[in-house]
Design a protein around this motif. Sequence first.
Motif, short mmCIF file in Angstrom:
data_model
loop_
_atom_site.label_atom_id
_atom_site.label_comp_id
_atom_site.label_asym_id
_atom_site.label_seq_id
_atom_site.Cartn_x
_atom_site.Cartn_y
_atom_site.Cartn_z
N UNK A 1 -2.17 -1.60 5.20
CA UNK A 1 -2.58 -0.21 5.01
C UNK A 1 -2.65 0.14 3.53
N UNK A 2 -1.65 -0.30 2.77
CA UNK A 2 -1.65 -0.02 1.33
C UNK A 2 -2.86 -0.64 0.66
N UNK A 3 -3.23 -1.86 1.08
CA UNK A 3 -4.38 -2.53 0.47
C UNK A 3 -5.66 -1.74 0.71
N UNK A 4 -5.80 -1.14 1.88
CA UNK A 4 -7.00 -0.37 2.20
C UNK A 4 -7.06 0.92 1.40
N UNK A 5 -5.93 1.58 1.24
CA UNK A 5 -5.92 2.93 0.65
C UNK A 5 -5.66 2.96 -0.85
N UNK A 6 -5.11 1.90 -1.41
CA UNK A 6 -4.80 1.90 -2.84
C UNK A 6 -6.09 1.95 -3.66
N UNK A 7 -6.12 2.76 -4.71
CA UNK A 7 -7.33 2.84 -5.54
C UNK A 7 -7.47 1.64 -6.46
N UNK A 8 -8.71 1.31 -6.78
CA UNK A 8 -8.97 0.24 -7.74
C UNK A 8 -8.67 0.73 -9.15
N UNK A 9 -7.93 -0.06 -9.91
CA UNK A 9 -7.66 0.25 -11.32
C UNK A 9 -8.85 -0.25 -12.13
N UNK A 10 -9.86 0.59 -12.24
CA UNK A 10 -11.12 0.18 -12.86
C UNK A 10 -10.91 -0.22 -14.31
N UNK A 11 -10.11 0.54 -15.04
CA UNK A 11 -9.89 0.25 -16.46
C UNK A 11 -9.25 -1.13 -16.63
N UNK A 12 -8.25 -1.43 -15.80
CA UNK A 12 -7.58 -2.73 -15.91
C UNK A 12 -8.51 -3.88 -15.54
N UNK A 13 -9.30 -3.68 -14.50
CA UNK A 13 -10.24 -4.73 -14.09
C UNK A 13 -11.28 -4.97 -15.17
N UNK A 14 -11.82 -3.89 -15.74
CA UNK A 14 -12.81 -4.04 -16.80
C UNK A 14 -12.20 -4.71 -18.03
N UNK A 15 -10.95 -4.38 -18.35
CA UNK A 15 -10.29 -5.00 -19.49
C UNK A 15 -10.10 -6.50 -19.26
N UNK A 16 -9.72 -6.87 -18.03
CA UNK A 16 -9.55 -8.28 -17.73
C UNK A 16 -10.86 -9.05 -17.83
#
Length: 262
Positions: A43-58
């Motif tokens: 459930x947490x995986x479905x509802x947790x928001x994507x950390x766009x800034x962290x993904x873009x930085x990676x």
Amino acid sequence: MSAEERWRRLAALTPARIALGRAGAGLPTREVLRFGLAHAQARDAVHAPLDVAAVRAGIAGLGLATLAAASAAPDRATYLRRPDLGRRLDEASAAALAREAGGPVDLALVVADGLSARAVHEGAVPLLAALVPAARASGWSLAPVTVAVQARVALGDAVGAALRARAVAVLIGERPGLSSPDSLGIYLTFAPRPGRTDAERNCLSNVREAGLKPDLAAFKLHWLIAQALTRQLTGVALKDESDAVLEGPAPRPALGAAPGPG
């Protein structure tokens, strides 16, 4: 060997819930608690928001430019109720991608939250780290990587068309199972455009450390992209025969060495 020992050996080979034991007419408390934890993680995986800034930085750490995009689903609740909205870009994103589009490119990469932001947080950058050097060695031109939120697989068709890509690969969080809240899926489509069907895509599933490991997934994806660009198709007409390249006494080829057309 006792029946109990045989069950223990089988249980060691799979994350499936077998040989759980009994406590009277029910399950042992530890297994009830383990099931509750797995359900909560899904459930947490479905509802947790994507950390766009962290993904873009990676991704930027790999030397890749990135773009941000969103689907027409304005929030998570709408996204879950209206899959159709997750397949379309919102107006602002469509306009921004159109402005960024240059000449035609061979490949657009889309990193999308899908149904598990956790899968993207853990798996997207390692997979790209293995794939991108091979793509560059093959001489493919790449669009900036698009990081998309509230996205379904078919959003990649709109992104690929906007960026004038010959093919698009969507890295997306898969629907969590009770043993796999961190599973990444990859969907490859040649000549992306809105209206493409799932039969026109190739899929690599269960990409994670406990499943299809990122380096092997990158190898398979590279092979599929090479075949797609050569044969000018994806989907049911393109079978994943990359395992044949890995068989035999010869050492595993470098990712950058694309096989010829099959």
